[in-house]
Design a protein around this motif. Structure first.
Motif: not given
Length: 475
Positions: A199-206, A277-281, A372-377, A401-404
């Motif tokens: 899964s994708l590492a993620n950082k979020a903020g305002k 894909p990597k938290r360092d990035i 598919d092993n590609l991380a998307t979320g 066929g539905t998207s989240a």
């Protein structure tokens, strides 16, 4: 020697047959409660409470577990809607995660055409099913433990605010998952699958900008526009996209941009996600984003502040657990759409944004090597996976066929299609937990892989730092 070998083989086969009989009984019991759990999920679907505001949803799940004989620890990790439910004692400790937060702005009726119910939020990621299905699995395992005298502990983790609030990260930080030997989870999907993907590492903020208001026509020179600062930051971020790794994603929404065109806005805010894909990035790109905010403030004569709201790791896979979970998913199998469900599915597949997929796929299980092993979320389950060996599955709780994060996901999640997908998940999780209780060597094997993947010098460090839970991030 031959008689001894025959005896050992007979005992092994008898044990395995007894275990399979136990799982079949548990599966039947879950199926008998399909209507009950469907009603529970439907209540949470109608509550549609956003992250850290899931008071009714959390209370309903806690009460269901309490009535079933679990001990409840409420408001854990300084989060009013987080909880841990426990039955049994000793090892092994098997944990099951459940979520129950909805998404803002996604209100939708359970019909195959777009129509809001009037409330602001909706379960566009199916967490009403996630929480309920996991509760169903935990209760079924508890009842099996009572009947068979099985030693060990089953824990249910009530996890709020997965959608951008990083609820599990605070729970990890408090050590709540540390007692578990293995953690299990699932998620609504448009197919039945054990995903070996990351899964994708993620950082979020305002980012909040503060300027000086003035009359936009009579005296604009006296003003300093905070909206100009937001737009300048966004421009720099969009230029930055060319110079970051192609697998990195940046998303933003302007959450505050002023109140009237004839007033130079003295406050504006933009909400950013950075994923990779990597938290360092992620951390590197986030630092560059903060520099863009600093430059935007300098260039517009405003001031800014940044608040980190969410931050999650990338997922740590576990092949050993995936094989165990996949075997149980195959044994449980999928389901067939009945005529009314088929009519619903065919109509919703014609709506904009849908992919036309064979509707018979609800009865098919994807192979471990077919995905598919590609991380998307991104998900805060990932932080748990770096603390305890963790595995999960997706089941077809939406029309193929539905998207989240779509109105189509909300609609299907409020129907029997969502309920059927949820039941597949509950049965699979319960069967897998039984396997892990009966085979401590499988738990040891998953832990050995876990230790090898983390490396000997790994130390968990939250991407959120020491900040308290962002309980009002949806305000």
């Amino acid at each position: 020697m031959k008689p001894i070998l025959t005896c050992v083989l007979f005992c092994f086969c008898f044990t395995m047959l007894a275990q399979e009989a136990d799982k079949k009984k548990v599966i039947q019991r879950i199926q008998q409660k399909e209507h009950q759990y469907g009603q529970l999920a439907n209540q949470i679907w109608r509550f549609a409470e956003v992250g850290y505001k899931e008071k009714q949803s959390s209370s309903l799940l806690q009460e269901t577990l309490r009535k079933a004989g679990f001990t409840i620890e409420s408001a854990v990790a300084d989060i009013p809607t987080a909880f841990v439910a426990t039955f049994g004692q000793g090892k092994p400790v098997i944990g099951i995660m459940g979520e129950y937060d909805a998404l803002p702005g996604m209100s939708q009726d359970s019909i195959p055409t777009k129509r809001s119910l009037g409330n602001l939020a909706g379960h566009a990621c199916g967490h009403h099913l996630f929480g309920t299905g996991s509760v169903a699995a935990a209760i079924a395992v508890k009842e099996w433990m009572q009947e068979t005298g099985q030693k060990g502990t089953i824990k249910f983790y009530g996890c709020p605010a997965e959608e951008g609030g990083s609820g599990k990260v605070y729970m990890v930080r408090e050590g709540l998952f540390s007692p578990a030997d293995v953690m299990l989870h699932w998620h609504p999907n448009n197919q039945h699958v054990i995903s070996m993907s990351n899964s994708l590492a993620n950082k979020a903020g305002k980012f909040r900008f503060y300027g000086l208001s003035s009359h936009a026509a009579a005296s604009p020179e006296r003003g300093r526009s905070s909206l100009d600062a937001v737009e300048a930051m966004n421009y720099m971020a969009n230029m930055m996209r060319e110079h970051i790794p192609s697998t990195t994603r940046m998303h933003y929404v302007i959450t505050h941009g002023g109140k009237a065109p004839n007033i130079v806005p003295d406050f504006a805010e933009v909400y950013y996600y950075v994923r990779s894909p990597k938290r360092d990035i992620v951390l590197d790109v986030w630092d560059r984003l903060e520099n863009a905010a600093k430059g935007a403030a300098l260039g517009t004569g405003t001031k800014y502040e940044a608040e980190v709201i969410g931050g999650v790791y990338e997922m740590l896979p576990n092949d050993r657990l995936a094989k165990i979970l996949h075997a149980n998913l195959q044994a449980v199998g999928g389901y067939t759409l009945n005529p009314s469900e088929l009519a619903f599915a065919k109509q919703i597949q014609q709506s904009e944004g849908m992919e036309i997929v064979d509707l018979a796929s609800t009865n098919q299980i994807k192979g471990l090597n077919e995905v598919d092993n590609l991380a998307t979320g991104s998900t805060d389950v990932a932080d748990v996976s770096w603390t305890v060996p963790t595995i999960g599955l997706g089941t077809a709780a939406w029309v193929p066929g539905t998207s989240a994060h779509s109105w189509q996901a909300v609609a299907a999640g409020g129907t029997s299609i969502g309920r059927k997908g949820m039941m597949v998940a509950a049965k699979t999780l319960a069967s897998t937990a039984i396997d892990l209780f009966k085979h401590p060597e499988w738990v040891k094997e998953s832990k050995a892989e876990f230790d090898q993947r983390r490396g000997p010098n790994f130390v968990y460090k939250s991407l959120l730092g020491n900040r308290p839970p962002a309980l009002n991030y949806r305000d």
